[in-house]
Structures are given as structure tokens and as C-alpha cells.
Design a protein around this motif. Structure first.
Motif, PDB file in Angstrom:
ATOM      1  N   PHE A 305      42.549  42.653  29.686  1.00  0.00           N
ATOM      2  CA  PHE A 305      43.429  43.798  29.803  1.00  0.00           C
ATOM      3  C   PHE A 305      43.998  44.097  28.413  1.00  0.00           C
ATOM      4  O   PHE A 305      44.297  43.165  27.654  1.00  0.00           O
ATOM      5  N   ALA A 306      44.164  45.371  28.086  1.00  0.00           N
ATOM      6  CA  ALA A 306      44.789  45.739  26.815  1.00  0.00           C
ATOM      7  C   ALA A 306      46.287  45.467  26.900  1.00  0.00           C
ATOM      8  O   ALA A 306      46.943  45.901  27.846  1.00  0.00           O
ATOM      9  N   CYS A 307      46.821  44.741  25.929  1.00  0.00           N
ATOM     10  CA  CYS A 307      48.240  44.372  25.968  1.00  0.00           C
ATOM     11  C   CYS A 307      49.158  45.576  25.770  1.00  0.00           C
ATOM     12  O   CYS A 307      50.221  45.655  26.375  1.00  0.00           O
ATOM     13  N   GLU A 308      48.760  46.503  24.937  1.00  0.00           N
ATOM     14  CA  GLU A 308      49.653  47.603  24.580  1.00  0.00           C
ATOM     15  C   GLU A 308      49.881  48.579  25.731  1.00  0.00           C
ATOM     16  O   GLU A 308      51.010  49.018  25.972  1.00  0.00           O
ATOM     17  N   LEU A 347      41.932  44.553  42.280  1.00  0.00           N
ATOM     18  CA  LEU A 347      42.625  44.220  41.035  1.00  0.00           C
ATOM     19  C   LEU A 347      44.141  44.287  41.205  1.00  0.00           C
ATOM     20  O   LEU A 347      44.877  43.443  40.664  1.00  0.00           O
ATOM     21  N   ASN A 348      44.616  45.271  41.957  1.00  0.00           N
ATOM     22  CA  ASN A 348      46.057  45.386  42.175  1.00  0.00           C
ATOM     23  C   ASN A 348      46.594  44.177  42.929  1.00  0.00           C
ATOM     24  O   ASN A 348      47.659  43.638  42.595  1.00  0.00           O
ATOM     25  N   ASN A 349      45.863  43.724  43.936  1.00  0.00           N
ATOM     26  CA  ASN A 349      46.280  42.524  44.671  1.00  0.00           C
ATOM     27  C   ASN A 349      46.295  41.302  43.763  1.00  0.00           C
ATOM     28  O   ASN A 349      47.199  40.460  43.833  1.00  0.00           O
ATOM     29  N   HIS A 350      45.278  41.213  42.900  1.00  0.00           N
ATOM     30  CA  HIS A 350      45.199  40.094  41.955  1.00  0.00           C
ATOM     31  C   HIS A 350      46.392  40.102  40.999  1.00  0.00           C
ATOM     32  O   HIS A 350      47.054  39.065  40.801  1.00  0.00           O
ATOM     33  N   VAL A 351      46.685  41.248  40.423  1.00  0.00           N
ATOM     34  CA  VAL A 351      47.788  41.355  39.457  1.00  0.00           C
ATOM     35  C   VAL A 351      49.126  41.106  40.152  1.00  0.00           C
ATOM     36  O   VAL A 351      50.023  40.462  39.577  1.00  0.00           O
ATOM     37  N   THR A 352      49.276  41.588  41.376  1.00  0.00           N
ATOM     38  CA  THR A 352      50.510  41.355  42.120  1.00  0.00           C
ATOM     39  C   THR A 352      50.757  39.865  42.323  1.00  0.00           C
ATOM     40  O   THR A 352      51.882  39.373  42.186  1.00  0.00           O
ATOM     41  N   LEU A 383      53.268  37.597  29.521  1.00  0.00           N
ATOM     42  CA  LEU A 383      52.376  37.781  30.653  1.00  0.00           C
ATOM     43  C   LEU A 383      52.912  38.842  31.608  1.00  0.00           C
ATOM     44  O   LEU A 383      52.166  39.715  32.080  1.00  0.00           O
ATOM     45  N   THR A 384      54.196  38.783  31.885  1.00  0.00           N
ATOM     46  CA  THR A 384      54.803  39.739  32.816  1.00  0.00           C
ATOM     47  C   THR A 384      54.669  41.162  32.302  1.00  0.00           C
ATOM     48  O   THR A 384      54.320  42.083  33.059  1.00  0.00           O
ATOM     49  N   THR A 385      54.931  41.357  31.022  1.00  0.00           N
ATOM     50  CA  THR A 385      54.860  42.701  30.435  1.00  0.00           C
ATOM     51  C   THR A 385      53.458  43.284  30.561  1.00  0.00           C
ATOM     52  O   THR A 385      53.279  44.434  30.971  1.00  0.00           O
ATOM     53  N   VAL A 386      52.446  42.488  30.211  1.00  0.00           N
ATOM     54  CA  VAL A 386      51.072  42.987  30.256  1.00  0.00           C
ATOM     55  C   VAL A 386      50.647  43.263  31.701  1.00  0.00           C
ATOM     56  O   VAL A 386      50.077  44.318  32.008  1.00  0.00           O
ATOM     57  N   PHE A 387      50.925  42.327  32.603  1.00  0.00           N
ATOM     58  CA  PHE A 387      50.514  42.527  34.002  1.00  0.00           C
ATOM     59  C   PHE A 387      51.216  43.728  34.629  1.00  0.00           C
ATOM     60  O   PHE A 387      50.628  44.438  35.457  1.00  0.00           O
ATOM     61  N   GLN A 391      49.431  46.864  36.296  1.00  0.00           N
ATOM     62  CA  GLN A 391      49.767  47.264  37.667  1.00  0.00           C
ATOM     63  C   GLN A 391      50.127  48.750  37.742  1.00  0.00           C
ATOM     64  O   GLN A 391      49.723  49.444  38.678  1.00  0.00           O
ATOM     65  N   ASP A 392      50.860  49.243  36.774  1.00  0.00           N
ATOM     66  CA  ASP A 392      51.201  50.673  36.749  1.00  0.00           C
ATOM     67  C   ASP A 392      49.938  51.528  36.714  1.00  0.00           C
ATOM     68  O   ASP A 392      49.828  52.541  37.421  1.00  0.00           O
ATOM     69  N   ASN A 393      48.970  51.125  35.895  1.00  0.00           N
ATOM     70  CA  ASN A 393      47.707  51.871  35.801  1.00  0.00           C
ATOM     71  C   ASN A 393      46.935  51.818  37.112  1.00  0.00           C
ATOM     72  O   ASN A 393      46.350  52.816  37.553  1.00  0.00           O
ATOM     73  N   LEU A 394      46.932  50.653  37.741  1.00  0.00           N
ATOM     74  CA  LEU A 394      46.179  50.502  38.985  1.00  0.00           C
ATOM     75  C   LEU A 394      46.816  51.297  40.119  1.00  0.00           C
ATOM     76  O   LEU A 394      46.109  51.861  40.974  1.00  0.00           O
ATOM     77  N   LYS A 395      48.126  51.356  40.144  1.00  0.00           N
ATOM     78  CA  LYS A 395      48.804  52.155  41.173  1.00  0.00           C
ATOM     79  C   LYS A 395      48.452  53.635  41.028  1.00  0.00           C
ATOM     80  O   LYS A 395      48.252  54.336  42.024  1.00  0.00           O
ATOM     81  N   GLU A 396      48.377  54.112  39.791  1.00  0.00           N
ATOM     82  CA  GLU A 396      47.943  55.493  39.560  1.00  0.00           C
ATOM     83  C   GLU A 396      46.522  55.699  40.050  1.00  0.00           C
ATOM     84  O   GLU A 396      46.196  56.727  40.655  1.00  0.00           O
ATOM     85  N   GLU A 397      45.673  54.717  39.785  1.00  0.00           N
ATOM     86  CA  GLU A 397      44.277  54.778  40.209  1.00  0.00           C
ATOM     87  C   GLU A 397      44.179  54.849  41.738  1.00  0.00           C
ATOM     88  O   GLU A 397      43.399  55.627  42.299  1.00  0.00           O
ATOM     89  N   LEU A 398      44.987  54.055  42.414  1.00  0.00           N
ATOM     90  CA  LEU A 398      44.956  54.031  43.869  1.00  0.00           C
ATOM     91  C   LEU A 398      45.491  55.330  44.458  1.00  0.00           C
ATOM     92  O   LEU A 398      44.984  55.837  45.480  1.00  0.00           O
TER      93      LEU A 398
END
Length: 403
Positions: A305-308, A347-352, A383-387, A391-398
Motif C-alpha cells: 500500500f502507498a503510505c502517503e 481488502l476492506n475486511n482485511h484492513v478492518t 501502521l494505523t495511519t496507512v491502514f 480503508q478510506d480508498n476502499l470505502k469509496e471503491e465499495l
């Protein structure tokens, strides 16, 4: 023959922490040992006993910043050969390999640890000033601190503890039983090598075999990825050289100099092996493990995952898509909105789950005291910041997939 732009004398050496050894001692040792340094390179005190190297003025790209004779390098193959020539210890080497057990995959690492331990124990004058300049203590995580670590960091901690024990058993085959003081000294060597050696594969044209090595003074380079210093082996001069990868661009000086410690995507390794939390990571391992037959998931350096901004690498998408429906080609799966949505859901479930673990650990962190808790807290925050960004990106995707 030494090149004219390298300084054989090291006037740039500064006092190394509270070691009580003079700059002159280390400088004379380096000069007499044939270590050469570019005149624009100086030590940098990063505080807390952490020393690095910096460039004080412009240097050409490809310039040799440091050249260390191979005779000074603790080389795994050379140390093993040295012991095999000792009539009193040669016959014990097969038993030593048995003692390593499953950690025999780290045999090269073991020989360097043993070589450093014996040189430190004997106060070998050939290396004494450099050994005195090395860190004398390394971070040790208490049981309470380890309980505050996420799964993969705890795994590394447990693995390293078991590895140290097997290395000790193998060392006792060669050296005899270690008393308490010797065990402590061996542990120091284990930690020193683990955080300062590298395994390198030289270019084909250099005709060198891959090797594990610990390079005096070269081990003072700190980490960054991408690095601005490259390690090469000069077969003609029988030396390890550190080449500058910068030059040509506008730079502000002094400029820190870095090599890469490898696996730049793995924050757990930096914490548990090197004792720091990288604040400049570009990509972080996705922490996603799939079936062994998944060809996409096996390419771990690209499963990131891209950190930025939390962007999910295409390799991760392809790995999940392939896992969902291995009967179809990944190109067809990429073009299917339905499969894309299901992949985003996986992926969203994994990140959650990752965030839930980190959140529960923060409660422990707040209630735990220890000298490494600051590091552990920063690790958790990274770790929390990156995940969260992922998660924000994946929620948009969903949400897009529902429309």
C-alpha cells in the motif's frame, strides 16, 4: 594504487558517544588499516549514540565515498574457512550445523556473529578501535512490551529469540560452554551483526559470489529507500566501495548519506531488528497472506500500500482477484465490476481486522511502561495511519460499486 580524490587520513572523525576512545585512536587505526574516505564526507551525530555519515559539499555521481579493504571485512565464507583450517575445531563443524537446526538457513549470519564475538572477546587489535566505536547496547523488548506489538512484530521478536538460542548452542559446539559473561557478549555480537550486516550480490561483471559481510565503518551508514549510496566490490583493489548515487541535482549541504537495509516495505523488521520506526516509508507491506499457489501474492515486495495516500498496488488487486476466481485470467477479472467490488470488500475486511488489532493494542500501550514504549507507539501510529488511508480508498471503491 589509491585514487587522488580519496583521503587516506580521516580528520573528519568525531568522538563516538561516551566510549572513552579518542578520535585520534580511531583515525590512526583507519589510516593504518588502509580505509580511504572522500574528503567531503563527515560524521553526523544523530543523537542518542546514533552516528551516520553526511556529505558536506558536492561530489560527482559515482564518486567513491569510502573504500574498505576486504582484509578488514568480516566475511561469512572467510570466517568459516578460517575455522575449517583449525585442526582443533574443524571436526566440530558438522555438529555445529546440526545445532543450528532450522536456523541453518542463516548459517552465513552465524559465522559472522561468531567471528565478531571472538574478535571482541580477544580484543583483537586489528579491529579493536572499530569494535569500541560500535553500539554497546541494543533495544531489548520486555515481555510486557512484546504484548503491545502487532502479530508480525511479535513473530519477529520470537523468531529472533529462538535464533539467538540456536546460535549460542552452535557457538558452544565450536568454543565450548559459554559462561554468563560470555553469553552476554555473544548476545551483543548477535544484535550487532543483525542490525549492521548485509547480504549482497555483486554485479555479474565483478565475478563475485553473493556474500554476507560486516564492513567496518561502512556499517555506520544509516537507512533510506531509495538510497543515495551503493555498495560495490572492487575486485581489482580487493575492497568494498561505497559509491555516491547523487550528483547533478541541486542539493542542500550537508546532505545525509544512506544505504538501504533491504525490505523497505516491512516496518516490523525495522522496529525489531534495527530499533527504529522509519518516517519516510514510501510503501508498506499489505499484510495480506493468500494461498501458496497464488503467483501474484508470492511477489511480496509488490504486495504493498502507498503510505502517503493509501493507494492499493495493482499487484494486490490482482492477487485478490486471482484468489477469488483462479479459473479466469486476471485481465478478464480486472474488467469485471462485480469481481472488482468483491475484491474491494475482501481488502476492506482485511484492513478492518488490522485496524481492530492496532486499536486494541493502543489500549495496552497506554497502560504499559517501558523504555521502548515510545518506539512501539510510533510503530502503531504508522501502521494505523496507512491502514486508515487504505480503508478510506476502499470505502469509496465499495460505494462506487453499489451505484
Amino acid at each position: 594504487m589509491r585514487r587522488p580524490y580519496l583521503s587516506a587520513v580521516l580528520p573528519w572523525l568525531a568522538p563516538i558517544g561516551a566510549l572513552g576512545r579518542s578520535v585520534l585512536t580511531l583515525s590512526n587505526w583507519a589510516r593504518e588499516s588502509g580505509i580511504a574516505m572522500h574528503p567531503s564526507v563527515e560524521w553526523k551525530d544523530n543523537g542518542g549514540g546514533d552516528w551516520g555519515l553526511q556529505l558536506t559539499s558536492e561530489a560527482d555521481r559515482g564518486a567513491v565515498l569510502m573504500r574498505v579493504p576486504r582484509s578488514l571485512v568480516l566475511d561469512s565464507a572467510a570466517i568459516r574457512d578460517e575455522i575449517s583450517r583449525d585442526d582443533g575445531r574443524r571436526d566440530r563443524m558438522s555438529e555445529c550445523a546440526e545445532a543450528l537446526g532450522r536456523f541453518g538457513v542463516h548459517e552465513e549470519n552465524f559465522w559472522i556473529v561468531l567471528g565478531l564475538y571472538e574478535r571482541h572477546r580477544q580484543e583483537d587489535p586489528k579491529w579493536a578501535p572499530w569494535l569500541a566505536g560500535m553500539p554497546q547496547t541494543f533495544p531489548e523488548f520486555s515481555e510486557a512490551e512484546r504484548e503491545c506489538l502487532p502479530f508480525y512484530a511479535r513473530y519477529i521478536a520470537d523468531y529472533q529469540r529462538q535464533k539467538l538460542e540456536r546460535f549460542r548452542e552452535a557457538a558452544e559446539v565450536i568454543c565450548g560452554t559459554l559462561d554468563e559473561e560470555q553469553r552476554d557478549e555473544f548476545k551483543w555480537a548477535f544484535n550487532a551483526v543483525g542490525s549492521r550486516f548485509w547480504k549482497t550480490e555483486s554485479a555479474v561483471e565483478e565475478n563475485y559470489q553473493p556474500r554476507s559481510e560486516l564492513v567496518p565503518l561502512g556499517d555506520m551508514f544509516n537507512h533510506r529507500d531509495p538510497p543515495n549510496v551503493k555498495i560495490v566490490h572492487d575486485k581489482e583493489e580487493d575492497a568494498v566501495c561505497f559509491l555516491y548515487l547523487g550528483g547533478g541535482e541541486e542539493c542542500v549541504y550537508p546532505r545525509d548519506l544512506f544505504i538501504t537495509y533491504g525490505q523497505p516495505y516491512n516496518p516490523h523488521r525495522f522496529l525489531m531488528i534495527f530499533g527504529f520506526v522509519p518516517d519516510d516509508m514510501k510503501e508498506m507491506w499489505s499484510h495480506l497472506t493468500l494461498s501458496e499457489s497464488n503467483a501474484y501474492a508470492s511477489d511480496v515486495p509488490r504486495m504493498v500500500f502507498a503510505c502517503e495516500d493509501g493507494t492499493v498496488a495493482q499487484q494486490v488487486w490482482d492477487a485478490v482477484l486471482s484468489e477469488l476466481d483462479p479459473s479466469k485470467g486476471v485481465e478478464a477479472l480486472r474488467a469485471s465490476p462485480r469481481h472488482r467490488w468483491h475484491a474491494a470488500d475482501v481488502l476492506n475486511n482485511h484492513v478492518t481486522k488490522q485496524l481492530d488489532e492496532l486499536n486494541s493494542l493502543r489500549l495496552k500501550i497506554d497502560d504499559t511502561e517501558g523504555e521502548n514504549m515510545g518506539l512501539i507507539r510510533r510503530h502503531n501510529e504508522l501502521l494505523t495511519t496507512v491502514f486508515r488511508r487504505v480503508q478510506d480508498n476502499l470505502k469509496e471503491e465499495l460505494e462506487k460499486g453499489k451505484k
